[in-house]
Design a protein around this motif. Sequence first.
Motif, PDB file in Angstrom:
ATOM      1  N   GLN A  15       0.823  -1.208   0.000  1.00  0.00           N
ATOM      2  CA  GLN A  15       0.000   0.000   0.000  1.00  0.00           C
ATOM      3  C   GLN A  15       0.859   1.260   0.000  1.00  0.00           C
ATOM      4  O   GLN A  15       0.552   2.238  -0.687  1.00  0.00           O
ATOM      5  CB  GLN A  15      -0.929   0.000   1.230  1.00  0.00           C
ATOM      6  N   ASN A  16       1.946   1.242   0.774  1.00  0.00           N
ATOM      7  CA  ASN A  16       2.849   2.396   0.811  1.00  0.00           C
ATOM      8  C   ASN A  16       3.429   2.663  -0.571  1.00  0.00           C
ATOM      9  O   ASN A  16       3.570   3.818  -0.993  1.00  0.00           O
ATOM     10  CB  ASN A  16       3.979   2.161   1.814  1.00  0.00           C
ATOM     11  N   GLY A  17       3.784   1.575  -1.278  1.00  0.00           N
ATOM     12  CA  GLY A  17       4.314   1.742  -2.626  1.00  0.00           C
ATOM     13  C   GLY A  17       3.278   2.291  -3.582  1.00  0.00           C
ATOM     14  O   GLY A  17       3.546   3.209  -4.364  1.00  0.00           O
ATOM     15  N   PHE A  22       5.225   9.696  -6.533  1.00  0.00           N
ATOM     16  CA  PHE A  22       6.525  10.028  -7.122  1.00  0.00           C
ATOM     17  C   PHE A  22       7.315   8.767  -7.444  1.00  0.00           C
ATOM     18  O   PHE A  22       7.900   8.647  -8.515  1.00  0.00           O
ATOM     19  CB  PHE A  22       7.363  10.916  -6.193  1.00  0.00           C
ATOM     20  N   MET A  23       7.342   7.843  -6.475  1.00  0.00           N
ATOM     21  CA  MET A  23       8.105   6.617  -6.688  1.00  0.00           C
ATOM     22  C   MET A  23       7.601   5.886  -7.921  1.00  0.00           C
ATOM     23  O   MET A  23       8.400   5.464  -8.775  1.00  0.00           O
ATOM     24  CB  MET A  23       8.007   5.712  -5.458  1.00  0.00           C
ATOM     25  N   PRO A 150      18.299   0.325  -0.167  1.00  0.00           N
ATOM     26  CA  PRO A 150      18.157   0.449  -1.622  1.00  0.00           C
ATOM     27  C   PRO A 150      16.812  -0.110  -2.090  1.00  0.00           C
ATOM     28  O   PRO A 150      16.236  -0.979  -1.460  1.00  0.00           O
ATOM     29  CB  PRO A 150      19.316  -0.405  -2.167  1.00  0.00           C
ATOM     30  N   SER A 151      16.349   0.405  -3.225  1.00  0.00           N
ATOM     31  CA  SER A 151      15.088  -0.093  -3.789  1.00  0.00           C
ATOM     32  C   SER A 151      15.269  -0.658  -5.189  1.00  0.00           C
ATOM     33  O   SER A 151      14.306  -1.085  -5.817  1.00  0.00           O
ATOM     34  CB  SER A 151      14.043   1.034  -3.842  1.00  0.00           C
ATOM     35  N   ILE A 328       4.615  -1.173  -7.011  1.00  0.00           N
ATOM     36  CA  ILE A 328       4.840  -1.276  -5.567  1.00  0.00           C
ATOM     37  C   ILE A 328       6.236  -0.856  -5.145  1.00  0.00           C
ATOM     38  O   ILE A 328       6.480  -0.595  -3.965  1.00  0.00           O
ATOM     39  CB  ILE A 328       4.555  -2.700  -5.052  1.00  0.00           C
ATOM     40  N   GLY A 329       7.183  -0.750  -6.075  1.00  0.00           N
ATOM     41  CA  GLY A 329       8.532  -0.318  -5.742  1.00  0.00           C
ATOM     42  C   GLY A 329       9.348  -1.392  -5.045  1.00  0.00           C
ATOM     43  O   GLY A 329       8.846  -2.466  -4.692  1.00  0.00           O
ATOM     44  N   GLY A 330      10.626  -1.107  -4.839  1.00  0.00           N
ATOM     45  CA  GLY A 330      11.545  -2.106  -4.309  1.00  0.00           C
ATOM     46  C   GLY A 330      11.379  -2.436  -2.845  1.00  0.00           C
ATOM     47  O   GLY A 330      11.610  -3.575  -2.424  1.00  0.00           O
ATOM     48  N   HIS A 331      10.976  -1.459  -2.022  1.00  0.00           N
ATOM     49  CA  HIS A 331      10.890  -1.702  -0.583  1.00  0.00           C
ATOM     50  C   HIS A 331       9.805  -2.705  -0.210  1.00  0.00           C
ATOM     51  O   HIS A 331       9.873  -3.332   0.851  1.00  0.00           O
ATOM     52  CB  HIS A 331      10.637  -0.381   0.148  1.00  0.00           C
TER      53      HIS A 331
END
Length: 480
Positions: A15-17, A22-23, A150-151, A328-331
């Motif tokens: 959800q954060n991703g 921006f990400m 890192p992501s 969702i991005g890397g994190h």
Amino acid sequence: MSVKIGEIPYKERIQNGIKDDFMRQAVSSAQGRFRNGRLTQAEALGNWEDWRQLGSEIRAHTMENLDFYLHQLSEQVARRGGNVFFAQTAEEANEYVKNIIKNKEAKKVVKAKSMVTEEIGLNKALEEAGAEVVESDLGEWILQLDEDPPSHIVTPALHKNKQQIRETFSKKKGYQGSDTPEELAAFAREQLRQDFLAADVGITGCNFAIAESGSITLVTNEGNAEMVTSLPDTVITVMGMERIVPTWEEMEVLVSLLTRAAVGQKLTSYITAITGAKGPEEVDGPEEFHLVVVDNGRSKILGTEFQSALHCIRCAACINACPVYRHIGGHAYNSIYPGPIGAVITPLLEGYDDHKELPYASTLCAACTEACPVKIPLHEHLVRHRQIIVEREKKAPMAEKLMMKGFEQWSSHPSLYNLSAKLAKPALGPWVKDEEIENGPGPLKEWTDVRNFSVPQGQSFRDWFKQRQKDGESNGNKES
């Protein structure tokens, strides 16, 4: 970060991703650039599939003869005045490096970019030993200042924008300049130059170790690896045991694949080679050289159906092609290795208990497999992971069994299927907004917690196609 990524539940990380506009925009833009660059360079090469096949064969041959090549590498490093240590675990690797730092009474360590040192948590171990550790890769340095993991494998600070970077520099280093990339980079160069000159020990990762010569090669774009390996008297290279090739010839093939697949370059800016300690008549190089070869779960993968996951050359082409990573991005992966390769290799290295969600972070579209320059069947590995996870659970919950049984009955009767397709849209009406459901009822809730659900249109493909044919015939008659 005040809260570490691993402390946040999987669904919350997703959800954060998704909420980080921006990400997602930065990732989408970077994926497009890298993917287009890879395709352009592949087309220019003319025989890309032949290169991929050759890369796959090189990696397969090396893994099948890994013991021979690791022995040859260690013999050659020792012959050239270096020291080799085989670490079975992350703890053993960290302890060996810590002992070097203590024996040297080193106060400052400067590092080139290294995924495996992130994997084993080396920085924290060295800080506990009393040494200041400075990352010299620009992206890694930014993240180190911001205490952020890192992501992305190739561009670790992809999720940061220039305003955030300026704020970090201002808060942690007293920076007073603008947020223009040129000024930010100039400030970083000035700061890091002082660290290079003051470093007692340099630490690097390894892109490819050359078994026949005992050389370590590093592929970089910033030149920081040259500073790390030439200024300190002591240099330590930490490498995953699979990051090895038989000869320089194979290394040249894999570097050509790596640079094109990663960011669409014919060749990276710098390819650095270290071959043992500095000889009596040599000007450059370390007085003392150590090579730490890390297993940390890799040997358990050898000889299994997942062995080809060790073929990875860390180009991130699979990440740059992945639609799930894009959103969702890397994190969200809670692993130093995000994206499809992370979803495959992290459960193998660290176990399923903490990472059983990762194989499901995939659409199984096979874009990752198609992009991989050494032809790792990533989507097949993800499917196999899912099978193993279900088998480990021994039996599915009764509610799930009943649902699947009902699905079987429904999907095997065309009349039921067609009727439900027509009724679905009006039945879901209260939850529909702009032809999508953002917060679905009942069984749909699990789906809409992480993605929107497109509403069925009430018309089957066959019905649509028949109508299209009728419209075409009608238009044709009118024209005649």
